[in-house]
Design an enzyme around this catalytic site. Structure first.
Site, mmCIF file in Angstrom:
data_model
loop_
_atom_site.group_PDB
_atom_site.id
_atom_site.type_symbol
_atom_site.label_atom_id
_atom_site.label_comp_id
_atom_site.label_asym_id
_atom_site.label_seq_id
_atom_site.Cartn_x
_atom_site.Cartn_y
_atom_site.Cartn_z
ATOM 1 N N MET A 55 2.870 0.909 -4.938
ATOM 2 C CA MET A 55 2.881 2.337 -4.596
ATOM 3 C C MET A 55 4.212 2.945 -5.030
ATOM 4 O O MET A 55 5.277 2.443 -4.661
ATOM 5 C CB MET A 55 2.727 2.540 -3.081
ATOM 6 C CG MET A 55 1.371 2.207 -2.493
ATOM 7 S SD MET A 55 -0.021 3.117 -3.201
ATOM 8 C CE MET A 55 0.453 4.833 -2.906
ATOM 9 N N ASP A 112 0.553 3.559 -8.481
ATOM 10 C CA ASP A 112 -0.129 4.708 -7.870
ATOM 11 C C ASP A 112 0.888 5.633 -7.215
ATOM 12 O O ASP A 112 1.610 5.216 -6.306
ATOM 13 C CB ASP A 112 -1.124 4.162 -6.819
ATOM 14 C CG ASP A 112 -1.973 5.226 -6.156
ATOM 15 O OD1 ASP A 112 -1.864 6.411 -6.524
ATOM 16 O OD2 ASP A 112 -2.764 4.861 -5.259
ATOM 17 N N GLY A 113 0.901 6.887 -7.678
ATOM 18 C CA GLY A 113 1.735 7.908 -7.044
ATOM 19 C C GLY A 113 2.688 8.569 -8.024
ATOM 20 O O GLY A 113 3.534 7.904 -8.612
ATOM 21 N N GLY A 114 2.494 9.873 -8.234
ATOM 22 C CA GLY A 114 3.410 10.629 -9.079
ATOM 23 C C GLY A 114 3.361 10.256 -10.551
ATOM 24 O O GLY A 114 4.347 10.433 -11.272
ATOM 25 N N GLY A 119 -3.876 11.301 -9.963
ATOM 26 C CA GLY A 119 -4.717 12.326 -9.356
ATOM 27 C C GLY A 119 -4.351 13.685 -9.909
ATOM 28 O O GLY A 119 -5.032 14.237 -10.787
ATOM 29 N N MET A 156 -6.361 2.704 2.714
ATOM 30 C CA MET A 156 -5.151 3.002 3.485
ATOM 31 C C MET A 156 -5.584 3.132 4.937
ATOM 32 O O MET A 156 -5.536 4.218 5.535
ATOM 33 C CB MET A 156 -4.502 4.286 2.938
ATOM 34 C CG MET A 156 -3.850 4.063 1.585
ATOM 35 S SD MET A 156 -3.549 5.576 0.667
ATOM 36 C CE MET A 156 -5.146 5.752 -0.132
ATOM 37 N N GLY A 178 -0.586 8.645 1.428
ATOM 38 C CA GLY A 178 -1.071 9.657 2.363
ATOM 39 C C GLY A 178 -1.474 10.951 1.681
ATOM 40 O O GLY A 178 -2.390 11.622 2.136
ATOM 41 N N PHE A 179 -0.814 11.274 0.586
ATOM 42 C CA PHE A 179 -1.081 12.567 -0.056
ATOM 43 C C PHE A 179 -0.950 12.463 -1.567
ATOM 44 O O PHE A 179 -0.129 11.687 -2.063
ATOM 45 C CB PHE A 179 -0.084 13.626 0.443
ATOM 46 C CG PHE A 179 -0.091 13.774 1.937
ATOM 47 C CD1 PHE A 179 -1.041 14.589 2.559
ATOM 48 C CD2 PHE A 179 0.817 13.075 2.721
ATOM 49 C CE1 PHE A 179 -1.065 14.694 3.941
ATOM 50 C CE2 PHE A 179 0.791 13.177 4.110
ATOM 51 C CZ PHE A 179 -0.148 13.994 4.725
ATOM 52 N N GLY A 180 -1.748 13.267 -2.253
ATOM 53 C CA GLY A 180 -1.566 13.426 -3.690
ATOM 54 C C GLY A 180 -0.424 14.405 -3.931
ATOM 55 O O GLY A 180 0.064 15.042 -2.997
ATOM 56 N N GLY A 181 0.006 14.493 -5.151
ATOM 57 C CA GLY A 181 0.982 15.512 -5.542
ATOM 58 C C GLY A 181 2.422 15.259 -5.135
ATOM 59 O O GLY A 181 3.232 16.184 -5.138
ATOM 60 N N MET A 241 -8.452 7.063 3.614
ATOM 61 C CA MET A 241 -7.348 7.240 4.580
ATOM 62 C C MET A 241 -7.898 7.465 5.973
ATOM 63 O O MET A 241 -8.921 8.141 6.136
ATOM 64 C CB MET A 241 -6.497 8.450 4.168
ATOM 65 C CG MET A 241 -5.954 8.359 2.747
ATOM 66 S SD MET A 241 -4.826 9.712 2.408
ATOM 67 C CE MET A 241 -4.538 9.464 0.655
ATOM 68 N N ASP A 252 -9.508 6.891 -2.708
ATOM 69 C CA ASP A 252 -8.473 6.775 -1.679
ATOM 70 C C ASP A 252 -9.046 6.980 -0.292
ATOM 71 O O ASP A 252 -9.396 8.099 0.086
ATOM 72 C CB ASP A 252 -7.380 7.819 -1.942
ATOM 73 C CG ASP A 252 -6.524 7.445 -3.136
ATOM 74 O OD1 ASP A 252 -5.930 6.348 -3.117
ATOM 75 O OD2 ASP A 252 -6.443 8.237 -4.089
ATOM 76 N N HIS A 287 -10.751 5.692 -8.962
ATOM 77 C CA HIS A 287 -9.894 5.322 -7.840
ATOM 78 C C HIS A 287 -10.284 6.147 -6.614
ATOM 79 O O HIS A 287 -10.260 7.377 -6.646
ATOM 80 C CB HIS A 287 -8.434 5.559 -8.228
ATOM 81 C CG HIS A 287 -7.437 5.070 -7.221
ATOM 82 N ND1 HIS A 287 -7.039 3.757 -7.145
ATOM 83 C CD2 HIS A 287 -6.748 5.727 -6.255
ATOM 84 C CE1 HIS A 287 -6.144 3.618 -6.186
ATOM 85 N NE2 HIS A 287 -5.962 4.804 -5.614
ATOM 86 N N SER A 299 -7.642 9.403 -9.618
ATOM 87 C CA SER A 299 -7.870 9.419 -8.172
ATOM 88 C C SER A 299 -8.720 10.623 -7.822
ATOM 89 O O SER A 299 -8.298 11.773 -8.006
ATOM 90 C CB SER A 299 -6.542 9.489 -7.424
ATOM 91 O OG SER A 299 -6.803 9.888 -6.091
ATOM 92 N N HIS A 352 -9.138 1.993 -2.667
ATOM 93 C CA HIS A 352 -7.799 1.807 -2.114
ATOM 94 C C HIS A 352 -7.848 2.130 -0.625
ATOM 95 O O HIS A 352 -7.926 3.293 -0.236
ATOM 96 C CB HIS A 352 -6.839 2.745 -2.878
ATOM 97 C CG HIS A 352 -5.430 2.709 -2.400
ATOM 98 N ND1 HIS A 352 -4.482 3.631 -2.828
ATOM 99 C CD2 HIS A 352 -4.772 1.868 -1.554
ATOM 100 C CE1 HIS A 352 -3.315 3.359 -2.253
ATOM 101 N NE2 HIS A 352 -3.473 2.305 -1.468
HETATM 102 C C1 DX5 Z 1 -1.652 8.470 -2.383
HETATM 103 C C2 DX5 Z 1 -2.893 7.949 -3.084
HETATM 104 C C3 DX5 Z 1 -2.909 8.233 -4.523
HETATM 105 C C4 DX5 Z 1 -2.837 9.690 -4.870
HETATM 106 C C5 DX5 Z 1 -2.214 9.844 -6.205
HETATM 107 O O1 DX5 Z 1 -1.623 8.044 -1.083
HETATM 108 O O2 DX5 Z 1 -3.004 6.543 -2.930
HETATM 109 O O3 DX5 Z 1 -3.977 7.581 -5.196
HETATM 110 O O4 DX5 Z 1 -4.072 10.334 -4.843
HETATM 111 O O5 DX5 Z 1 -2.044 11.193 -6.426
HETATM 112 P P1 DX5 Z 1 -1.003 11.760 -7.455
HETATM 113 O O6 DX5 Z 1 -1.368 11.232 -8.816
HETATM 114 O O7 DX5 Z 1 -1.189 13.218 -7.317
HETATM 115 O O8 DX5 Z 1 0.362 11.279 -7.035
HETATM 116 ZN ZN ZN Z 2 -4.488 5.434 -4.227
#
Ligand code: DX5
Ligand code: ZN
Length: 218
Positions: free
Chosen positions: A138, A175-177, A197, A69, A143-146, A38, A36, A34, A9, A67
């Site tokens: 998901m 996707d996510g974590g 990401g 959102m 909404g956020f990475g990390g 938003m 994202d 990927h 990502s 993706h």
């Molecule tokens: C979250 C995004 C993800 C995000 C993943 O809303 O859709 O693609 O960037 O980030 P990590 O891998 O840090 O969870």
């Molecule tokens: Zn994503």
């Protein structure tokens, strides 16, 4: 053995050096890029839109996995297709007319994806499985990475069973974590495309290739 694809990502890359980051992540062995998108409305964060994707497009031949959102998504599908998206994924929760939006994506000869938030039941897939090329489960609230991985292996396995029942080649993306700890769990549950990401980008460019390879090996 399933062929596992990694979709880094770009949300976690250095935005001030998009061109070099894209080239590095391409060289490091990313399968999909990927992206994202938003809108500050469907999710509480704002990133980038079609002009930025268009500017990125000449710098890699890799698949652009977009993706969305955003809500509404339908009215922006043409713009993302024109910008160079290969896969366009919309959220089941974001558009009242999911079926029509997926049809629209397919009519543009793009791959169509449908994303499900953690609380969204897999039954929303009931009447669209014949149209989709990708289902995105998901494992964080978007909404956020990390953020921390939400254990949804049962849901992933349920989607894998639905995909198997179609007899079609549909990507199951998570996707996510995603980290070296959670990747084996989602792969075991049936995922074949892992978005990551933070994990890919956290240690800098010298480690992109290793991180991608580690995730791939589960
Ligand atoms: C979250 C995004 C993800 C995000 C993943 O809303 O859709 O693609 O960037 O980030 P990590 O891998 O840090 O969870
Ligand atoms: Zn994503």
């Amino acid at each position: 053995m399933t062929d596992i694809k990694i979709a880094p990502s770009m949300l976690s890359c250095d935005f001030s050096n998009l061109e070099s980051e894209l080239k590095r992540i391409d060289d490091a062995g990313a399968d999909y890029i990927h992206l994202d998108v938003m809108d500050g409305h469907f999710v509480p964060n704002i990133t980038f839109g079609p002009p930025v994707i268009k500017a990125m497009r000449p710098h890699t031949d890799k698949i652009f996995d977009v993706h969305l959102m955003i809500d509404p998504a339908a009215s922006y599908i043409d713009a993302f297709a024109d910008a160079g998206a290969d896969i366009i994924t919309i959220h089941a929760e974001a558009d009242k007319h999911t079926h029509r939006a997926l049809q629209h994506i397919k009519s543009l000869d793009k791959k169509a994806g449908i994303a499900l938030n953690p609380a969204t039941p897999t039954s929303v897939l009931d009447h669209v499985m014949d149209m989709v090329d990708l289902v995105l489960v998901m494992t964080v609230n978007p909404g956020f990475g990390g953020q921390s991985y939400i254990p949804l292996e049962d849901k992933i396995a349920d989607v894998r069973a639905r995909i198997k029942a179609t007899g079609r080649d549909i990507d199951l993306q998570v996707d996510g974590g995603i980290t070296d700890i959670t990747a084996p769990k989602v792969i075991e549950a049936g995922a074949n495309v892992l978005v990551a990401g933070t994990h890919v980008f956290k240690d800098g460019p010298d480690h992109y290739a290793n991180q991608i390879q580690n995730l791939k090996e589960g």
